[in-house]
Motif scaffolding. Structure first.
Motif, PDB file in Angstrom:
ATOM      1  N   GLU A 117       0.809  -1.221   0.000  1.00 49.94           N
ATOM      2  CA  GLU A 117       0.000   0.000   0.000  1.00 49.94           C
ATOM      3  C   GLU A 117       0.840   1.268   0.000  1.00 49.94           C
ATOM      4  OE1 GLU A 117      -3.746   0.453   2.371  1.00 49.94           O
ATOM      5  OE2 GLU A 117      -3.110  -1.501   3.128  1.00 49.94           O
ATOM      6  N   PHE A 118       1.745   1.368   0.961  1.00 49.68           N
ATOM      7  CA  PHE A 118       2.467   2.641   1.115  1.00 49.68           C
ATOM      8  C   PHE A 118       3.980   2.525   1.016  1.00 49.68           C
ATOM      9  CE2 PHE A 118      -1.501   3.189   3.560  1.00 49.68           C
ATOM     10  CZ  PHE A 118      -2.069   4.186   2.784  1.00 49.68           C
ATOM     11  N   ILE A 119       4.541   1.424   1.558  1.00 52.20           N
ATOM     12  CA  ILE A 119       5.999   1.413   1.683  1.00 52.20           C
ATOM     13  C   ILE A 119       6.686   0.981   0.382  1.00 52.20           C
ATOM     14  CG2 ILE A 119       6.407  -0.865   2.787  1.00 52.20           C
ATOM     15  CD1 ILE A 119       8.238   0.781   4.778  1.00 52.20           C
ATOM     16  N   GLN A 120       6.099  -0.004  -0.318  1.00 50.43           N
ATOM     17  CA  GLN A 120       6.756  -0.447  -1.560  1.00 50.43           C
ATOM     18  C   GLN A 120       6.872   0.682  -2.602  1.00 50.43           C
ATOM     19  OE1 GLN A 120       5.573  -3.281  -4.960  1.00 50.43           O
ATOM     20  NE2 GLN A 120       6.176  -4.638  -3.299  1.00 50.43           N
ATOM     21  N   PRO A 121       5.829   1.492  -2.785  1.00 51.40           N
ATOM     22  CA  PRO A 121       5.953   2.573  -3.786  1.00 51.40           C
ATOM     23  C   PRO A 121       7.073   3.579  -3.495  1.00 51.40           C
ATOM     24  CG  PRO A 121       3.644   2.239  -3.188  1.00 51.40           C
ATOM     25  CD  PRO A 121       4.454   1.394  -2.248  1.00 51.40           C
ATOM     26  N   VAL A 122       7.518   3.664  -2.233  1.00 52.60           N
ATOM     27  CA  VAL A 122       8.592   4.643  -1.945  1.00 52.60           C
ATOM     28  C   VAL A 122       9.936   3.962  -1.696  1.00 52.60           C
ATOM     29  CG1 VAL A 122       6.978   6.379  -1.081  1.00 52.60           C
ATOM     30  CG2 VAL A 122       8.023   4.779   0.545  1.00 52.60           C
ATOM     31  N   ALA A 123      10.024   2.675  -2.060  1.00 49.42           N
ATOM     32  CA  ALA A 123      11.259   1.924  -1.791  1.00 49.42           C
ATOM     33  C   ALA A 123      12.482   2.575  -2.439  1.00 49.42           C
ATOM     34  CB  ALA A 123      11.118   0.476  -2.255  1.00 49.42           C
ATOM     35  N   ASP A 124      12.317   3.110  -3.654  1.00 48.58           N
ATOM     36  CA  ASP A 124      13.484   3.713  -4.325  1.00 48.58           C
ATOM     37  C   ASP A 124      14.077   4.851  -3.492  1.00 48.58           C
ATOM     38  OD1 ASP A 124      13.595   2.033  -6.489  1.00 48.58           O
ATOM     39  OD2 ASP A 124      12.294   3.287  -7.742  1.00 48.58           O
ATOM     40  N   GLY A 125      13.202   5.672  -2.930  1.00 46.16           N
ATOM     41  CA  GLY A 125      13.668   6.763  -2.078  1.00 46.16           C
ATOM     42  C   GLY A 125      14.358   6.237  -0.830  1.00 46.16           C
ATOM     43  N   LEU A 126      13.835   5.147  -0.283  1.00 47.43           N
ATOM     44  CA  LEU A 126      14.428   4.573   0.937  1.00 47.43           C
ATOM     45  C   LEU A 126      15.779   3.915   0.636  1.00 47.43           C
ATOM     46  CD1 LEU A 126      11.148   3.165   2.518  1.00 47.43           C
ATOM     47  CD2 LEU A 126      12.458   5.164   3.260  1.00 47.43           C
ATOM     48  N   ILE A 127      15.897   3.339  -0.558  1.00 47.58           N
ATOM     49  CA  ILE A 127      17.194   2.757  -0.956  1.00 47.58           C
ATOM     50  C   ILE A 127      18.219   3.886  -1.106  1.00 47.58           C
ATOM     51  CG2 ILE A 127      18.416   1.543  -2.813  1.00 47.58           C
ATOM     52  CD1 ILE A 127      15.654   0.129  -3.397  1.00 47.58           C
TER      53      ILE A 127
END
Ligand code: C5P
Length: 211
Positions: A117-127
């Motif tokens: 829902e929320f965390i996978q779509p922002v994974a690139d930023g977190l990486i």
């Protein structure tokens, strides 16, 4: 080299120490989360280290302002934790507040269905945040080995990938390692089994054979 991390999510101090004693031969580290800290108190960290003689990861998934993260992490490192798990989505100042006190592991993606829902779509930023902050490691989901491969392909060399979701959540230890994980985190499949030592041994052997 050992690659198994036991997620010791029980409430009772005695039970935790017993499982740690039984399984420690096969563990790289033990991970404690809120259930055990709330059930047995922070001192259980030191007791586990003395009992199992392995590194201790405190999975608090800290997600607060820098000052509060610092106040919490300070107590946990003081209690003997070697690594503290923090969320990355609160931003690099919050993560760095913990890193100034000790080794951190950043959650880049979670293993449960709701993570989409929320965390996978922002994974690139977190990486990217992880590549800038250079933590000891990041958390990536064994339930989605293709995501481990993706995260590995973007992650700076030397940053470890620790992956939960094996066993009870359906992920495979071998596939997680083949996808690029360094350490596999297993909880219920070991501590709820009739013979935790034997289960831990099997995971350890599976991990040794995988590469
Ligand atoms: O019992 P099980 O093997 O599913 O335990 C997995 C452990 O890893 C739990 O402590 C859980 O909180 C933690 N975890 C997870 N997924 C993440 C981060 C941590 O399952 N992304």
């Amino acid at each position: 080299m050992k690659r198994l991390v036991l997620a010791l999510d029980v409430y009772e101090r005695e039970r935790a120490l017993e499982i740690a004693r039984e399984t420690s031969d096969y563990l790289w580290a033990i991970k404690v989360n809120w259930p055990l800290i709330l059930g047995a108190g922070l001192d259980v960290i030191k007791e586990l280290k003395e009992t199992a003689n392995v590194p201790l990861i405190a999975d608090l998934k800290l997600a607060d302002i820098p000052n509060t993260n610092r106040l919490i992490a300070g107590k946990v490192f003081e209690a003997g934790a070697d690594y503290v798990i923090v969320h990355g989505f609160t931003g690099r100042d919050s993560v760095n507040a913990v890193k100034e006190l000790g080794e951190v592991i950043i959650v880049v993606e979670m293993s449960h269905p709701g993570a989409e829902e929320f965390i996978q779509p922002v994974a690139d930023g977190l990486i990217k945040l992880a590549n800038d902050v250079r933590p000891f490691g990041v958390i990536a989901p064994a339930t989605r080995p293709e995501r481990i491969s993706y995260i590995r392909s973007k992650l700076r060399d030397g940053i470890k990938i620790l992956t939960p979701g094996v066993g009870a959540q359906g992920g495979s230890a071998k596939k997680a390692l083949e996808a690029g994980a360094d350490y596999v985190i297993v909880g219920r499949s070991i501590y709820e089994s009739k013979n935790p030592r034997e289960k831990a041994r099997k995971f350890h052997e599976e991990l040794m054979g995988a590469i």
